[in-house]
Design an enzyme around this catalytic site. Structure first.
Site, PDB file in Angstrom:
ATOM      1  N   GLU A 203      14.548  -3.921  47.438  1.00  0.00           N
ATOM      2  CA  GLU A 203      14.848  -5.036  46.542  1.00  0.00           C
ATOM      3  C   GLU A 203      13.776  -6.124  46.633  1.00  0.00           C
ATOM      4  O   GLU A 203      13.608  -6.915  45.700  1.00  0.00           O
ATOM      5  CB  GLU A 203      16.229  -5.618  46.884  1.00  0.00           C
ATOM      6  CG  GLU A 203      16.719  -6.636  45.877  1.00  0.00           C
ATOM      7  CD  GLU A 203      18.113  -7.165  46.187  1.00  0.00           C
ATOM      8  OE1 GLU A 203      18.816  -6.555  47.016  1.00  0.00           O
ATOM      9  OE2 GLU A 203      18.501  -8.180  45.595  1.00  0.00           O
TER      10      GLU A 203
ATOM     11  N   ARG B  50      25.681  -4.866  32.538  1.00  0.00           N
ATOM     12  CA  ARG B  50      25.989  -6.024  33.373  1.00  0.00           C
ATOM     13  C   ARG B  50      25.624  -7.353  32.725  1.00  0.00           C
ATOM     14  O   ARG B  50      26.396  -8.310  32.791  1.00  0.00           O
ATOM     15  CB  ARG B  50      25.269  -5.880  34.712  1.00  0.00           C
ATOM     16  CG  ARG B  50      25.912  -4.808  35.551  1.00  0.00           C
ATOM     17  CD  ARG B  50      25.219  -4.639  36.870  1.00  0.00           C
ATOM     18  NE  ARG B  50      25.948  -3.634  37.647  1.00  0.00           N
ATOM     19  CZ  ARG B  50      25.518  -3.126  38.774  1.00  0.00           C
ATOM     20  NH1 ARG B  50      24.369  -3.513  39.282  1.00  0.00           N
ATOM     21  NH2 ARG B  50      26.227  -2.222  39.413  1.00  0.00           N
TER      22      ARG B  50
END
Lengths: 554, 114
Positions: free
Chosen positions: A386, A298
């Site tokens: 997260e 990514r």
């Protein structure tokens, strides 16, 4: 509880009525991490209260996750958590907290199999769970629910399980505004019930922050509106440390054009796993050298796309082209299933046209610093999912987000229940704040300005000059972001924006300060002015509040 | 292009009224885009419920458009007057927002009071 609530509902000096709740374990946020934490804590014997500012199981990032989940099940080919860990550490560009990464990889199979037993519906091939190979993985490792239904299926499964778990009480529309502290220990939280604007005090023996990341700071983002970094701001103000805040993952091929509604902007990824798909610049050249395969990590893909755009080889709306035109209609139908019809409803025919894609804020590698039991440095305050920083270093491996939510959620729930078992219930008085004055700014407009600023100057490509501009803007906005008192009325959306602006401002400052200090490029943090990765920067930066001053160390 | 939105405003105990907004839009934009535009450019007090913005994943933005129940995030704007109202069969909270959480996922059930 009835009498108590009645009593407290009496008006206190003309202020809003207040409620008082208590729970052995309070879980803030109902994405996968929060829901799994609540289930794990209940299973360990705790009475749990699960709260969310949106609706339970609907507002976080999980429900948006249309992607895959990395786990070394070895169903497709032989695999072990050690292989998964090696890939996770390599993707993290030398900055993973290895103990957290190891936990993520080792505990993942048990969590994924538990979800399978609960009927989440992992896609299967010839009776075994299907695993596909995503970029950065050395073998097929990623499970999913077809078609782009991983997140919704996971949310629904966890929510259904919660509904059957009597030890977990749940409420949505409850916004936690501050963690409650007593002698340096977290004793619960203060909240606002959004539909009425009433204050709610929640006494808790242990509190888990599972509020997700900060993608709402950016104009182009793939997550829900409530991912404005609430948990980071809450933890910071309570005295916890934040780590690696400069590492914001941009998902390279977020949908850009033509306008697509009713679909997650990161929806193209699963189809790249299946069909490859060609990323082309304005000259229709495959600038990543992938030759139709899907192999680029990514951070590298994001940087390559933005470089093409910067050098004038972008698509009309400032991205690049993604083309499946080399695939037959039958191939597309098999891979996309019913999604082909939803694309058609948006006027998109992949056999005849390319679409435009560009990087989009997707995930935050940084977050609240925790130990392997998900405990912050503030006693009785934990974090999960997260909201936690460190496990993914400077760049998260594809598929590790849901894995992290589940593994860390379960771990936090179990630890919180153990802490609660040996803790007396704290007392917490409701705090009746005076209603706020009408703001002299439009906070919704200020949020949009902040998002544009962050996208431009604190996005995937950064420089000292741009970061300084961002800090100037944040400084000018500071006065509008000090203390936010109570709502003026029921469902006060202007007040909610002010609240959000304050948290977003605090978190934006953390990201920008950390990015400005890191004079190198590594993973998701790329600097024009420091393009090389520097070995002496293979270290974490930590942020904490000293009084009202933000301190950066590292 | 401009859409003309007639938006139901107010909360229980207040006068229910309609406010009119003219919203610029491009082909493909949605009713939710327009409502967000109004909050940023005209009136931040306008209450709407949504989380996922565009993906139709959260299913929170259900309202009535011209008398039909729809998701604001997937209903396209048109160059005409569109009437926006809260769901008629739910408890009205404010403007376009209704109570859509199941009873056991509300504060009243979590706190034990009704």
């Amino acid at each position: 509880m009835n009498g108590e609530a009645e009593l407290l509902r009496g008006k206190i000096g003309g202020l809003k009525p207040t409620h008082q709740l208590s729970a052995e374990v309070l879980v803030i946020g109902s994405g996968a991490a929060g829901m799994y934490a609540a289930l794990a804590a209940a299973r360990a014997g705790a009475q749990v209260l699960l709260v969310d500012r949106s609706l339970i199981g609907r507002g976080g990032a999980t429900v948006m996750a249309q992607m895959t989940v990395a786990v070394a099940l070895g169903e497709e080919v032989p695999d072990t958590p050690a292989h998964h860990l090696a890939d996770t550490l390599a993707a993290g560009r030398g900055l993973c907290d290895e103990a957290l990464s190891r936990l993520l990889c080792e505990e993942a199979p048990a969590c994924i199999r538990e979800l399978d037993a609960w009927g989440v519906g992992w896609a299967r091939t010839n009776g075994h769970i299907s695993q596909v190979q995503a970029p950065g993985h050395d073998r097929p490792r990623c499970v999913y629910v077809d078609f782009v239904n991983t997140g919704p299926a996971l949310s629904k499964t966890l929510r259904t399980h919660l509904q059957r778990t009597a030890a977990v009480r749940r409420t949505g529309d409850l916004l936690v505004t501050e963690l409650a502290m007593s002698d340096g220990v977290c004793i619960g939280a203060h909240a606002v019930h959004l539909p009425t604007g009433e204050a709610v005090a929640i006494a808790a023996k242990a509190t888990i922050v599972a509020t997700g990341g900060l993608t709402r700071l950016y104009a182009r983002s793939s997550a829900s509106i409530n991912m404005g970094g609430d948990g980071y701001a809450l933890a910071l103000r309570a005295g916890a440390e934040l780590i690696d805040m400069e590492f914001v993952q941009f998902f390279p091929i977020g949908h850009l054009s033509p306008r697509l509604v009713g679909m997650d902007p990161i929806m193209w990824d699963p189809f790249r796993y299946k069909l490859g798909g060609r990323l082309l610049n304005a000259e229709r050249r495959e600038f990543l050298g992938e030759e139709g395969r899907y192999a680029t990590a990514r951070d590298h893909a994001t940087y390559a796309i933005l470089s093409e755009v910067a050098e004038g080889r972008g698509s009309p709306h400032g991205g690049v082209w993604l083309s499946f035109e080399h695939c037959s209609e039958a191939q597309l139908r098999t891979a996309f299933g019913p999604i082909i019809d939803r694309l058609a409803a948006n006027g998109i025919d992949l056999t005849r046209q390319s679409i435009e894609v560009a990087p989009i804020a997707h995930y935050h590698m940084g977050g609240i610093a925790v130990d392997e039991r998900m405990q912050t440095c503030v006693p009785h305050l934990l974090a999960a999912g997260e909201a936690v920083g460190g496990a993914n270093g400077a760049n998260r491996l594809s598929g590790n987000a849901i894995t992290e939510a589940l593994v860390f959620g379960r771990q936090a729930g179990e630890r919180a229940a153990a802490l609660a078992a040996r803790t007396a219930m704290p007392t917490l008085a409701p705090r009746a704040a005076a209603p706020s004055a009408k703001p002299d700014i439009n906070p919704a407009a200020e949020i949009v300005r902040l998002q544009r600023l962050m996208n431009e100057h604190v996005g995937p490509l950064r420089s000292a000059e741009g970061l300084a501009r961002a800090l100037e803007h944040l400084e000018a906005l500071r006065d509008a972001c000090t203390g936010v008192p109570a709502p003026r009325r029921a469902l006060d959306s202007e007040w909610l924006d002010r609240h959000d602006l304050r948290n977003m401002h605090a978190v934006a400052e953390c990201v920008t300060r950390a990015a400005a200090a890191r004079n190198e490029s590594r993973g998701a943090h790329q600097r024009h002015d420091f393009p090389q990765t520097a070995s002496d920067w293979q270290r974490h930066q930590r942020l904490r509040l000293a009084g009202r001053e933000l301190r950066l160390e590292g | 292009m401009k859409a003309r939105l007639k938006v139901c405003r107010g909360a229980p105990g207040e006068d229910r009224r309609y406010e009119h907004y003219e919203v610029p839009f491009e082909q493909g934009q949605t009713v939710l885009d327009a409502l967000r535009w109004i909050r940023v450019h005209r009136d931040a007090t306008l209450a709407i419920r949504f989380s996922c913005i565009n993906a139709n994943a959260c299913k929170e933005c259900m309202i009535r458009v011209d008398g039909k129940t729809v998701y604001a995030c997937t209903t396209r704007l048109a160059e005409r007057e569109m009437t926006l109202e809260p769901l008629p069969n739910k408890i009205h909270l404010r403007d376009l927002v209704t109570e859509i959480a199941p009873p056991d996922e509300r504060l009243s059930s979590a706190s034990g009071d009704e």
